[in-house]
Design a protein around this motif. Structure first.
Motif, PDB file in Angstrom:
ATOM      1  N   THR A 195       7.348   4.050   7.279  1.00  0.00           N
ATOM      2  CA  THR A 195       6.922   3.075   8.290  1.00  0.00           C
ATOM      3  C   THR A 195       5.613   3.505   8.956  1.00  0.00           C
ATOM      4  N   ASP A 196       5.101   2.621   9.806  1.00  0.00           N
ATOM      5  CA  ASP A 196       3.893   2.943  10.580  1.00  0.00           C
ATOM      6  C   ASP A 196       4.100   4.178  11.450  1.00  0.00           C
ATOM      7  N   VAL A 220       4.699  -0.778   5.921  1.00  0.00           N
ATOM      8  CA  VAL A 220       3.422  -0.268   6.428  1.00  0.00           C
ATOM      9  C   VAL A 220       2.528  -1.437   6.814  1.00  0.00           C
ATOM     10  N   ASN A 222      -0.706  -2.792  10.016  1.00  0.00           N
ATOM     11  CA  ASN A 222      -1.986  -2.458  10.645  1.00  0.00           C
ATOM     12  C   ASN A 222      -1.923  -1.196  11.512  1.00  0.00           C
ATOM     13  N   ALA A 223      -0.814  -1.008  12.200  1.00  0.00           N
ATOM     14  CA  ALA A 223      -0.698   0.158  13.085  1.00  0.00           C
ATOM     15  C   ALA A 223      -0.760   1.462  12.305  1.00  0.00           C
ATOM     16  N   GLY A 224      -0.093   1.501  11.165  1.00  0.00           N
ATOM     17  CA  GLY A 224      -0.099   2.710  10.336  1.00  0.00           C
ATOM     18  C   GLY A 224      -1.476   3.008   9.779  1.00  0.00           C
ATOM     19  N   SER A 227      -3.737   4.397  12.474  1.00  0.00           N
ATOM     20  CA  SER A 227      -3.451   5.808  12.762  1.00  0.00           C
ATOM     21  C   SER A 227      -4.123   6.719  11.747  1.00  0.00           C
ATOM     22  N   CYS A 244       0.597  -4.407   0.079  1.00  0.00           N
ATOM     23  CA  CYS A 244       1.118  -4.188   1.436  1.00  0.00           C
ATOM     24  C   CYS A 244       0.876  -5.479   2.220  1.00  0.00           C
ATOM     25  N   SER A 251      -6.596  -3.782  10.010  1.00  0.00           N
ATOM     26  CA  SER A 251      -6.654  -2.564   9.197  1.00  0.00           C
ATOM     27  C   SER A 251      -8.060  -2.314   8.681  1.00  0.00           C
TER      28      SER A 251
END
Length: 415
Positions: A195-196, A220, A222-224, A227, A244, A251
């Motif tokens: 996961t993210d 997975v 945008n947040a992942g 990061s 994805c 992203s």
């Protein structure tokens, strides 16, 4: 062994006059594997030296044979015990085999075990191979976090391929973050439990990642990606995000803002990505981007593709298959910035609006083209190209026919 005459005319035996170090120096000068094997056929002494100097081995063997190999190849660095999923041998690599590997090949740095092994074998490797830097256990479907945590804690990993290991979770990523700060390459293709949050934990400890593959990781988003791009901005060269579906413009904007050295980007099947974010990425990475796969990005149009072709000075491979809105206009500015296009591989399969005219413009600008895929392009056929008098480079393979589901192993550099 035959005796030779020295400068004084005295017959001498090579084995009586050359030390092991001198023979090793001779062996190091041999370039081909065939010559090195021939060196080992001279006598038992030379065979022993050739064996102890061998660095790489690919084998199919059980515990007994592995023990003999370990005794013979004492300085082995790379071992490949993987088996093909289509031509596997029974029972394959077992946990007892890996126990032998862990205790016998103590110099091992690279190990490949695709399509085999379980957690017990991973624990043995983690406890025995402290120098291991690269491990490929792709499609080992019985392996879980438990076995790989032993690897993370016991080995100095720089490269880890877990593609198809469906039981891997964020817990392993936490262990990698805590124990493998030098990790540079990580393959997580098809690991759907990632996961993210897991990616955020991973890059908190592993900030030197150069290559990351999270293709087909359905959790997975945008947040992942954000990061990863922020934490690994100075190192990230390759990012694979194939299929994805949660990935969108956020992203790509994040990558554009942080990752200026990106060389390979795979966003095929990410259907929410649009022209605006892609153009921002191109402007940020126009000197570094070499490989771009964006097939099935349905919101991408001529605007962003024209930007890619006119701005990316190092671009060598591009896949825009199934981008149905792309037209000949996308090629109008190729090479307009005064640089010669380096494009070698191009896929425009199933792009119904591209015509022979657009391909003609492409050929004028891309003198280095080696492969062109125009399958299922109704306006670009072998006959229409001939009638238009198009001249393809002599070294260029043009794929006019065939199923879009068929993979071309020669040029499928994105997968």
């Amino acid at each position: 062994m035959e005796k030779l005459e020295n400068s004084e005319g005295i017959r001498v035996c090579i084995n009586e006059n050359l030390t092991d170090d001198e023979l090793r120096a001779i062996l190091s000068k041999l370039k081909t594997d065939k010559d090195k094997e021939g060196f080992g056929l001279v006598c038992k002494r030379w065979l022993h030296l050739q064996s102890t100097e061998r660095k790489k081995l690919c084998a199919r063997a059980g515990p007994l044979m592995l023990k003999k190999m370990a005794a013979r190849f004492t300085h082995l660095i790379e071992l490949d015990l993987s088996q093909s999923s289509s031509r596997s041998f029974f029972p394959g690599v077992t946990d007892s085999d890996l126990a032998v590997v862990a205790h016998g090949f103590d110099c091992l740095q690279i190990l490949k075990l695709q399509n085999c092994v379980t957690d017990a074998g991973m624990v043995a490797l983690g406890n025995g191979l402290s120098y291991l830097q690269s491990l490929d256990i792709s499609h080992c479907r019985k392996v879980t976090d438990k076995g790989l945590e032993a690897i993370a804690k016991g080995c100095n990993l720089r490269s880890l391929n877990l593609a198809g290991c469906k039981f891997i979770t964020d817990k392993l990523l936490q262990s990698l973050a805590e124990n493998c700060s030098s990790l540079e390459e990580l393959g997580l293709q098809g690991c759907n439990k990632i996961t993210d949050m897991g990616l955020a934990i991973l890059v908190n400890g592993c900030r030197q990642i150069k290559s990351l593959d999270v293709s087909k990781c359905n959790n997975v988003g945008n947040a992942g990606v954000s990061s990863v791009s922020k934490a690994c901005s100075s190192y990230l060269l390759t990012f694979r995000l194939l299929d994805c579906y949660k990935i969108g413009d956020d992203s790509i904007f994040s990558l554009a803002q942080s990752c200026k050295n990106l060389e390979t980007l795979v966003i095929g099947g990410c259907r929410d990505i649009s022209d605006e974010s892609l153009k921002s990425l191109v402007l940020a990475c126009n000197h570094s981007l070499k490989y771009l796969r964006m097939d099935w990005c349905l919101n991408v149009s001529d605007t962003s593709l024209s930007c890619v072709l006119s701005q990316c000075r190092s671009l060598e491979a591009l896949d825009i298959g199934c981008c149905e809105e792309i037209t000949d206009m996308a090629f109008r500015n190729i090479g307009s910035e005064g640089f010669e296009s380096r494009l070698k591989f191009l896929r425009v399969s199933n792009c119904p609006k591209i015509t022979v005219s657009g391909i003609g413009v492409l050929l004028e600008a891309c003198k280095s083209l080696e492969y062109l895929d125009v399958r299922s392009c109704p306006n670009v056929t072998k006959v229409s190209c001939y009638q238009a008098g198009l001249q393809f480079p002599d070294c260029c393979k043009v794929n006019f026919t065939g199923s879009l589901s068929e993979l071309d192993a020669v040029v499928d550099i994105f997968l």
